[in-house]
Design a protein around this motif. Structure first.
Motif, PDB file in Angstrom:
ATOM      1  N   PHE A 181      -8.289 -45.936   8.599  1.00  0.00           N
ATOM      2  CA  PHE A 181      -8.852 -45.129   7.517  1.00  0.00           C
ATOM      3  C   PHE A 181     -10.213 -44.559   7.912  1.00  0.00           C
ATOM      4  O   PHE A 181     -10.513 -43.381   7.659  1.00  0.00           O
ATOM      5  CB  PHE A 181      -8.988 -45.965   6.246  1.00  0.00           C
ATOM      6  N   ILE A 182     -11.039 -45.396   8.530  1.00  0.00           N
ATOM      7  CA  ILE A 182     -12.362 -44.935   8.961  1.00  0.00           C
ATOM      8  C   ILE A 182     -12.226 -43.806   9.982  1.00  0.00           C
ATOM      9  O   ILE A 182     -12.945 -42.789   9.921  1.00  0.00           O
ATOM     10  CB  ILE A 182     -13.177 -46.111   9.538  1.00  0.00           C
ATOM     11  N   ALA A 183     -11.298 -43.970  10.932  1.00  0.00           N
ATOM     12  CA  ALA A 183     -11.076 -42.925  11.941  1.00  0.00           C
ATOM     13  C   ALA A 183     -10.627 -41.640  11.277  1.00  0.00           C
ATOM     14  O   ALA A 183     -11.054 -40.533  11.662  1.00  0.00           O
ATOM     15  CB  ALA A 183     -10.037 -43.406  12.949  1.00  0.00           C
ATOM     16  N   LEU A 184      -9.769 -41.751  10.273  1.00  0.00           N
ATOM     17  CA  LEU A 184      -9.278 -40.569   9.559  1.00  0.00           C
ATOM     18  C   LEU A 184     -10.429 -39.851   8.854  1.00  0.00           C
ATOM     19  O   LEU A 184     -10.573 -38.625   8.938  1.00  0.00           O
ATOM     20  CB  LEU A 184      -8.211 -40.994   8.556  1.00  0.00           C
ATOM     21  N   GLU A 185     -11.287 -40.613   8.188  1.00  0.00           N
ATOM     22  CA  GLU A 185     -12.382 -40.008   7.448  1.00  0.00           C
ATOM     23  C   GLU A 185     -13.454 -39.428   8.383  1.00  0.00           C
ATOM     24  O   GLU A 185     -14.011 -38.367   8.104  1.00  0.00           O
ATOM     25  CB  GLU A 185     -13.006 -41.052   6.509  1.00  0.00           C
ATOM     26  N   LYS A 186     -13.727 -40.129   9.467  1.00  0.00           N
ATOM     27  CA  LYS A 186     -14.713 -39.603  10.419  1.00  0.00           C
ATOM     28  C   LYS A 186     -14.226 -38.307  11.053  1.00  0.00           C
ATOM     29  O   LYS A 186     -15.012 -37.396  11.337  1.00  0.00           O
ATOM     30  CB  LYS A 186     -15.003 -40.653  11.497  1.00  0.00           C
ATOM     31  N   SER A 187     -12.923 -38.237  11.284  1.00  0.00           N
ATOM     32  CA  SER A 187     -12.349 -37.012  11.841  1.00  0.00           C
ATOM     33  C   SER A 187     -12.517 -35.854  10.865  1.00  0.00           C
ATOM     34  O   SER A 187     -12.747 -34.714  11.266  1.00  0.00           O
ATOM     35  CB  SER A 187     -10.868 -37.229  12.151  1.00  0.00           C
ATOM     36  N   ARG A 188     -12.445 -36.156   9.608  1.00  0.00           N
ATOM     37  CA  ARG A 188     -12.578 -35.102   8.594  1.00  0.00           C
ATOM     38  C   ARG A 188     -14.027 -34.653   8.436  1.00  0.00           C
ATOM     39  O   ARG A 188     -14.320 -33.452   8.370  1.00  0.00           O
ATOM     40  CB  ARG A 188     -12.042 -35.628   7.263  1.00  0.00           C
ATOM     41  N   SER A 222      -5.950 -28.293   6.341  1.00  0.00           N
ATOM     42  CA  SER A 222      -4.858 -27.342   6.579  1.00  0.00           C
ATOM     43  C   SER A 222      -5.270 -25.923   6.191  1.00  0.00           C
ATOM     44  O   SER A 222      -4.812 -24.945   6.784  1.00  0.00           O
ATOM     45  CB  SER A 222      -3.608 -27.766   5.797  1.00  0.00           C
ATOM     46  N   LEU A 223      -6.135 -25.819   5.195  1.00  0.00           N
ATOM     47  CA  LEU A 223      -6.621 -24.491   4.806  1.00  0.00           C
ATOM     48  C   LEU A 223      -7.455 -23.864   5.919  1.00  0.00           C
ATOM     49  O   LEU A 223      -7.542 -22.632   6.026  1.00  0.00           O
ATOM     50  CB  LEU A 223      -7.460 -24.602   3.523  1.00  0.00           C
ATOM     51  N   GLU A 224      -8.056 -24.730   6.750  1.00  0.00           N
ATOM     52  CA  GLU A 224      -8.876 -24.245   7.854  1.00  0.00           C
ATOM     53  C   GLU A 224      -8.068 -24.096   9.148  1.00  0.00           C
ATOM     54  O   GLU A 224      -8.631 -23.766  10.194  1.00  0.00           O
ATOM     55  CB  GLU A 224     -10.030 -25.217   8.092  1.00  0.00           C
ATOM     56  N   ASN A 225      -6.760 -24.396   9.064  1.00  0.00           N
ATOM     57  CA  ASN A 225      -5.894 -24.374  10.248  1.00  0.00           C
ATOM     58  C   ASN A 225      -6.450 -25.277  11.353  1.00  0.00           C
ATOM     59  O   ASN A 225      -6.422 -24.946  12.540  1.00  0.00           O
ATOM     60  CB  ASN A 225      -5.723 -22.948  10.786  1.00  0.00           C
ATOM     61  N   SER A 226      -6.969 -26.420  10.932  1.00  0.00           N
ATOM     62  CA  SER A 226      -7.587 -27.346  11.883  1.00  0.00           C
ATOM     63  C   SER A 226      -6.531 -28.012  12.759  1.00  0.00           C
ATOM     64  O   SER A 226      -5.428 -28.345  12.308  1.00  0.00           O
ATOM     65  CB  SER A 226      -8.374 -28.419  11.123  1.00  0.00           C
ATOM     66  N   LYS A 227      -6.896 -28.191  14.040  1.00  0.00           N
ATOM     67  CA  LYS A 227      -6.014 -28.893  14.968  1.00  0.00           C
ATOM     68  C   LYS A 227      -5.915 -30.381  14.621  1.00  0.00           C
ATOM     69  O   LYS A 227      -5.042 -31.093  15.124  1.00  0.00           O
ATOM     70  CB  LYS A 227      -6.518 -28.734  16.395  1.00  0.00           C
ATOM     71  N   LYS A 228      -6.820 -30.838  13.780  1.00  0.00           N
ATOM     72  CA  LYS A 228      -6.818 -32.260  13.420  1.00  0.00           C
ATOM     73  C   LYS A 228      -5.735 -32.604  12.396  1.00  0.00           C
ATOM     74  O   LYS A 228      -5.442 -33.766  12.167  1.00  0.00           O
ATOM     75  CB  LYS A 228      -8.181 -32.647  12.832  1.00  0.00           C
ATOM     76  N   LEU A 268      -3.408 -42.664  -1.572  1.00  0.00           N
ATOM     77  CA  LEU A 268      -2.708 -41.580  -0.891  1.00  0.00           C
ATOM     78  C   LEU A 268      -3.116 -40.212  -1.441  1.00  0.00           C
ATOM     79  O   LEU A 268      -3.155 -39.225  -0.701  1.00  0.00           O
ATOM     80  CB  LEU A 268      -1.189 -41.772  -1.043  1.00  0.00           C
ATOM     81  N   PHE A 269      -3.432 -40.161  -2.722  1.00  0.00           N
ATOM     82  CA  PHE A 269      -3.858 -38.907  -3.328  1.00  0.00           C
ATOM     83  C   PHE A 269      -5.120 -38.385  -2.636  1.00  0.00           C
ATOM     84  O   PHE A 269      -5.219 -37.191  -2.289  1.00  0.00           O
ATOM     85  CB  PHE A 269      -4.116 -39.127  -4.818  1.00  0.00           C
ATOM     86  N   ASN A 270      -6.090 -39.269  -2.399  1.00  0.00           N
ATOM     87  CA  ASN A 270      -7.324 -38.854  -1.733  1.00  0.00           C
ATOM     88  C   ASN A 270      -7.061 -38.419  -0.292  1.00  0.00           C
ATOM     89  O   ASN A 270      -7.646 -37.445   0.201  1.00  0.00           O
ATOM     90  CB  ASN A 270      -8.342 -40.001  -1.750  1.00  0.00           C
ATOM     91  N   THR A 271      -6.169 -39.146   0.388  1.00  0.00           N
ATOM     92  CA  THR A 271      -5.863 -38.801   1.779  1.00  0.00           C
ATOM     93  C   THR A 271      -5.179 -37.443   1.866  1.00  0.00           C
ATOM     94  O   THR A 271      -5.486 -36.622   2.749  1.00  0.00           O
ATOM     95  CB  THR A 271      -4.959 -39.885   2.399  1.00  0.00           C
ATOM     96  N   LEU A 272      -4.248 -37.175   0.952  1.00  0.00           N
ATOM     97  CA  LEU A 272      -3.568 -35.869   0.942  1.00  0.00           C
ATOM     98  C   LEU A 272      -4.550 -34.738   0.657  1.00  0.00           C
ATOM     99  O   LEU A 272      -4.425 -33.636   1.213  1.00  0.00           O
ATOM    100  CB  LEU A 272      -2.452 -35.882  -0.113  1.00  0.00           C
ATOM    101  N   ASN A 273      -5.530 -35.013  -0.174  1.00  0.00           N
ATOM    102  CA  ASN A 273      -6.560 -33.999  -0.426  1.00  0.00           C
ATOM    103  C   ASN A 273      -7.337 -33.676   0.849  1.00  0.00           C
ATOM    104  O   ASN A 273      -7.672 -32.516   1.115  1.00  0.00           O
ATOM    105  CB  ASN A 273      -7.527 -34.488  -1.512  1.00  0.00           C
ATOM    106  N   ASN A 274      -7.608 -34.722   1.633  1.00  0.00           N
ATOM    107  CA  ASN A 274      -8.304 -34.507   2.907  1.00  0.00           C
ATOM    108  C   ASN A 274      -7.488 -33.594   3.825  1.00  0.00           C
ATOM    109  O   ASN A 274      -8.014 -32.647   4.425  1.00  0.00           O
ATOM    110  CB  ASN A 274      -8.542 -35.844   3.617  1.00  0.00           C
ATOM    111  N   ILE A 275      -6.194 -33.915   3.948  1.00  0.00           N
ATOM    112  CA  ILE A 275      -5.328 -33.140   4.836  1.00  0.00           C
ATOM    113  C   ILE A 275      -5.180 -31.712   4.329  1.00  0.00           C
ATOM    114  O   ILE A 275      -5.178 -30.741   5.110  1.00  0.00           O
ATOM    115  CB  ILE A 275      -3.947 -33.823   4.959  1.00  0.00           C
ATOM    116  N   TYR A 276      -5.087 -31.571   3.023  1.00  0.00           N
ATOM    117  CA  TYR A 276      -4.964 -30.240   2.434  1.00  0.00           C
ATOM    118  C   TYR A 276      -6.188 -29.383   2.771  1.00  0.00           C
ATOM    119  O   TYR A 276      -6.074 -28.200   3.142  1.00  0.00           O
ATOM    120  CB  TYR A 276      -4.798 -30.349   0.919  1.00  0.00           C
ATOM    121  N   GLY A 277      -7.368 -29.992   2.675  1.00  0.00           N
ATOM    122  CA  GLY A 277      -8.590 -29.260   2.987  1.00  0.00           C
ATOM    123  C   GLY A 277      -8.610 -28.775   4.424  1.00  0.00           C
ATOM    124  O   GLY A 277      -9.000 -27.622   4.711  1.00  0.00           O
TER     125      GLY A 277
END
Length: 340
Positions: free
Chosen positions: A217-224, A175-181, A164-173
């Motif tokens: 998980f793969i879909a989440l990472e590919k989206s990032r 959010s800084l870009e104000n991404s619609k994703k 979860l720590f790695n996933t939250l880091n992805n979302i945090y990154g």
């Protein structure tokens, strides 16, 4: 259990007395006389055996004081031999005065009496020690199982926050870009939390659920990472229906591939995931391209993989193999599990 123990002792003394009566009567054929002789001697034998059973055995032998135990046992047998000899001499003289006796002070008579008393003592103490050893082994095995379960829970508690720590880091990154994703990723994260709360505590889950989590998980990472990663995915279909595995066994390997395959990567990264099932044998292979300056080595494979290997050791023992092949530009793990 206590009632069974009492009946065992009662049964033992009945059988023991019957056998010695038959042996004693074998000389002259006087069964009544032999039975009286055995009943006269029974109280002394009972005292010696249960003094040893309730006092000497728990306080000396089971405490490791072996020398003292045998010393006190021998002294008890010698005293009991003298007592039984006196009882035999005077009691039999009153009950059967016609039976000749060779004399009360003959040494071999005392030795004979002590040996006869020792026979039930050896049997009962031997059975008791075997039973206590069996109980100890059962208790030890139970404690080992409890320890293994505690270790498994501990390892899972490390895996879930790490994931979860790695996933939250992805979302945090993002959010800084104000991404619609970001909102979509938060929804994916909620799915992972739901899995962690309601599925990961189970001992085994259907392979299909682990595959679904892996796809999410793969879909989440590919989206990032968008166009920075090429994922080649080959998964089983109907073959996975009858297979169960521990939760969060496969996903961390995929997480590891994304984490290290894309670290310091400036070009297109490639991740290949191949999962197959044949005759209850699960084969899982994950290959990721590796930048030359990634810093990932076989000795630095992360907390996630180390914990997964510990879990596999505990759950499957020798029924699995995990091979890691590291080349300068590619990193491959191959997991094989016998799920039968």
């Amino acid at each position: 259990m206590k009632s069974l123990n009492v009946w065992f002792h009662i049964g033992f003394w009945v059988v023991y007395t019957a056998i010695f009566t038959i042996v004693q009567a074998g000389y002259k054929g006087e069964y009544q006389e032999a039975l009286v002789f055995e009943l006269i001697n029974l109280p002394v034998r009972l005292l010696v055996v249960y003094f040893n059973y309730f006092v000497l055995l728990p306080k000396l032998l089971l405490q490791g004081r072996i020398t003292k135990y045998f010393l006190y046992t021998v002294i008890t047998l010698i005293i009991a031999g003298f007592v039984q000899r006196f009882v035999n001499y005077y009691a039999l003289d009153m009950l059967y005065p016609s039976i000749p006796d060779s004399g009360i002070w003959l040494p071999y008579k005392f030795l004979q009496a002590s040996i006869i008393i020792a026979s039930p003592l050896i049997f009962i103490i031997g059975i008791s020690i075997v039973w206590k050893v069996a109980q100890l082994q059962k208790r030890t095995k139970s404690l080992e199982n409890e320890k293994l379960q505690s270790e498994l829970k501990y390892l899972k508690s490390q895996i879930n926050p790490h994931f979860l720590f790695n996933t939250l880091n992805n979302i945090y990154g993002l959010s800084l870009e104000n991404s619609k994703k970001t909102s979509g990723l938060i929804l994916k994260l909620s799915d992972f939390l739901s899995f962690s709360l309601y599925e990961s505590n189970q001992k085994l889950i259907p392979l299909e659920k682990e595959i679904a989590l892996m796809n999410d998980f793969i879909a989440l990472e590919k989206s990032r990472f968008e166009d920075r990663v090429n994922v080649v995915l080959k998964l089983p279909k109907n073959e996975a229906q009858d297979i169960s595995i521990p939760p969060l066994i496969l996903v961390p390997f995929v997480e590891n591939a994304f984490k290290h395959g894309l670290k310091n990567e400036t070009e297109m990264a490639t991740i290949k995931i191949h999962l197959s099932v044949s005759e209850k044998i699960l084969n899982f292979r994950v290959t990721n391209s590796k930048p030359l300056d990634s810093g990932v080595t076989g000795k630095n494979k992360g907390l996630g993989l180390a914990n997964i290997q510990k879990r596999l050791d505990i759950i499957y023992g020798k029924n699995y193999s995990l091979n890691i092949d590291e080349q300068p530009d590619v990193y491959t793990i191959h997991l094989q599990i016998n799920t039968a």
